[in-house]
Design an enzyme around this catalytic site. Structure first.
Site, PDB file in Angstrom:
ATOM      1  N   GLY A  74      34.218  25.127  36.127  1.00  0.00           N
ATOM      2  CA  GLY A  74      32.975  25.948  36.435  1.00  0.00           C
ATOM      3  C   GLY A  74      33.085  26.765  37.472  1.00  0.00           C
ATOM      4  O   GLY A  74      34.133  27.159  38.110  1.00  0.00           O
ATOM      5  N   ASP A 101      32.123  27.728  41.314  1.00  0.00           N
ATOM      6  CA  ASP A 101      31.687  26.958  42.277  1.00  0.00           C
ATOM      7  C   ASP A 101      31.164  25.582  41.958  1.00  0.00           C
ATOM      8  O   ASP A 101      29.954  25.300  42.808  1.00  0.00           O
ATOM      9  CB  ASP A 101      30.991  27.902  43.265  1.00  0.00           C
ATOM     10  CG  ASP A 101      31.531  29.101  43.614  1.00  0.00           C
ATOM     11  OD1 ASP A 101      32.707  29.045  43.800  1.00  0.00           O
ATOM     12  OD2 ASP A 101      30.823  30.295  43.335  1.00  0.00           O
ATOM     13  N   HIS A 117      33.413  28.583  49.541  1.00  0.00           N
ATOM     14  CA  HIS A 117      32.470  29.361  48.801  1.00  0.00           C
ATOM     15  C   HIS A 117      31.463  29.664  50.051  1.00  0.00           C
ATOM     16  O   HIS A 117      31.193  28.563  50.765  1.00  0.00           O
ATOM     17  CB  HIS A 117      31.819  28.372  47.846  1.00  0.00           C
ATOM     18  CG  HIS A 117      30.616  28.954  47.134  1.00  0.00           C
ATOM     19  ND1 HIS A 117      30.697  30.363  46.628  1.00  0.00           N
ATOM     20  CD2 HIS A 117      29.222  28.731  47.213  1.00  0.00           C
ATOM     21  CE1 HIS A 117      29.601  30.740  46.102  1.00  0.00           C
ATOM     22  NE2 HIS A 117      28.482  29.897  46.457  1.00  0.00           N
ATOM     23  N   ASP A 147      37.176  23.415  39.633  1.00  0.00           N
ATOM     24  CA  ASP A 147      37.152  22.891  38.283  1.00  0.00           C
ATOM     25  C   ASP A 147      36.800  24.011  37.522  1.00  0.00           C
ATOM     26  O   ASP A 147      36.811  25.047  37.672  1.00  0.00           O
ATOM     27  CB  ASP A 147      36.232  21.646  38.110  1.00  0.00           C
ATOM     28  CG  ASP A 147      34.664  22.005  38.408  1.00  0.00           C
ATOM     29  OD1 ASP A 147      34.457  23.456  38.701  1.00  0.00           O
ATOM     30  OD2 ASP A 147      33.745  21.322  38.497  1.00  0.00           O
ATOM     31  N   ARG A 171      39.446  35.798  41.752  1.00  0.00           N
ATOM     32  CA  ARG A 171      39.317  35.781  40.367  1.00  0.00           C
ATOM     33  C   ARG A 171      39.198  34.230  40.058  1.00  0.00           C
ATOM     34  O   ARG A 171      39.645  33.355  40.755  1.00  0.00           O
ATOM     35  CB  ARG A 171      40.824  36.053  39.609  1.00  0.00           C
ATOM     36  CG  ARG A 171      41.141  37.544  39.767  1.00  0.00           C
ATOM     37  CD  ARG A 171      40.768  38.585  39.031  1.00  0.00           C
ATOM     38  NE  ARG A 171      41.021  39.932  39.147  1.00  0.00           N
ATOM     39  CZ  ARG A 171      40.559  40.902  38.251  1.00  0.00           C
ATOM     40  NH1 ARG A 171      39.804  40.637  37.592  1.00  0.00           N
ATOM     41  NH2 ARG A 171      41.041  41.947  38.606  1.00  0.00           N
TER      42      ARG A 171
END
Length: 199
Positions: free
Chosen positions: A139, A141, A105, A137, A87
């Protein structure tokens, strides 16, 4: 503090590392967005507080984000690790905990953001991909990169095979980065706020 959604292989790697006093970190608790996440049992087996904060139990994402924030803040962690947490955390969470939330990631960020990174790498035809550990942050990734490791793409790879190889490289990278942050802290470069300096 570790946030999870699935089986907890990254959590398991962090727990194994925490058994070595030289690593410098300890997991203080686990929160999942899914009551059926096997990672919760890993946490309970390790004697850790394990809580579920499910999106469906809240009227909207903002309320869920606030509840998630309170569950995490209650254990006063120095660092929050999203270990297979599927999430996006929201503005309340980042407002309280931003700058100390780490995620992984399965690509070499900023390439292939989102949940389909291994499939996108194959579709694009790259010969090398990898794993990234980054600060979270607002955004998807897009946070400052803490560390990366490369993973070759084989001609006969399918998405599952490539993703498993990426995850195998990702776990030790995450353990290394979290240990370094716990032992020596971290800072941003004075000439580039997107560049994070680790000891």
């Amino acid at each position: 503090m570790v946030l999870v959604s699935g089986t907890g292989t990254n959590l398991g790697a962090l727990l194994e590392a925490s058994a070595d006093g030289r690593w410098g970190a300890a997991v203080v608790g686990v929160v999942s967005d899914r009551a059926d996440a096997p990672a919760l049992q890993r946490a309970r087996d390790a004697g850790l507080p394990a809580e579920v904060v499910a999106l469906r139990d809240h009227p909207d994402r903002a309320a869920w984000d606030a509840a998630l924030t309170e569950a995490v803040v209650a254990l006063a962690p120095d660092l929050v690790v999203l270990a297979g947490f599927m999430r996006l955390v929201g503005p309340t969470f980042l407002g309280r905990l931003g700058g100390r939330v780490v995620n992984t990631h399965p690509a070499l960020s900023p390439s292939f953001p989102g949940t389909r990174a291994p499939a996108d790498a194959l579709a694009y035809g790259v010969k090398v991909t990898g794993a990234t550990v980054l600060l979270v942050d607002e955004g998807v990734d897009t946070g400052a990169v803490l560390a990366q490791v490369t993973v070759p793409v084989h001609d006969d790879d399918d998405v599952e095979a490539l993703h498993e190889r990426i995850k195998s490289a990702e776990r030790p990278l995450l353990v290394d980065v979290v240990g370094r942050m716990a032992r020596g802290g971290w800072s941003t470069s004075p000439d580039n706020p997107r560049k994070v300096l680790l000891p």
